[in-house]
Design a protein around this motif. Sequence first.
Motif, PDB file in Angstrom:
ATOM      1  N   ASN A  16      18.732  -1.812  24.819  1.00  0.00           N
ATOM      2  CA  ASN A  16      17.498  -1.510  24.113  1.00  0.00           C
ATOM      3  C   ASN A  16      17.100  -0.087  24.466  1.00  0.00           C
ATOM      4  N   VAL A  22      16.439  -3.013  19.726  1.00  0.00           N
ATOM      5  CA  VAL A  22      17.633  -3.588  20.321  1.00  0.00           C
ATOM      6  C   VAL A  22      18.821  -3.020  19.558  1.00  0.00           C
ATOM      7  N   LEU A  59      20.494 -11.327  22.808  1.00  0.00           N
ATOM      8  CA  LEU A  59      19.084 -11.101  22.488  1.00  0.00           C
ATOM      9  C   LEU A  59      18.172 -11.588  23.608  1.00  0.00           C
ATOM     10  N   GLN A  62      18.191  -8.975  26.286  1.00  0.00           N
ATOM     11  CA  GLN A  62      17.467  -7.760  25.913  1.00  0.00           C
ATOM     12  C   GLN A  62      15.960  -7.993  25.885  1.00  0.00           C
TER      13      GLN A  62
END
Length: 79
Positions: A16, A22, A59, A62
């Motif tokens: 990120n 991201v 995800l 992040q």
Amino acid sequence: MKTHEIEIQKFKAATNNVHGQVLLKVDALISNRTPIDGIEPSSLLVMTEQNARVLMALLKTQIAEFDNKKPKSRHGRHG
């Protein structure tokens, strides 16, 4: 607007940045996609279940990094 079909072959990395974005490094096949009459033109992202699980894990990591960069409250939590 141009529309594409983006088929994920492999997720390679995720990071990120300071802009709250991201960034995902991927291997992908990208082809033009003709919109179907009467349907709003959209690009299509296609991946296997395995790649979807990898995406979810990347995800999650992040988002945790974003959360760790936020200033911590000095007043403890009420709950």
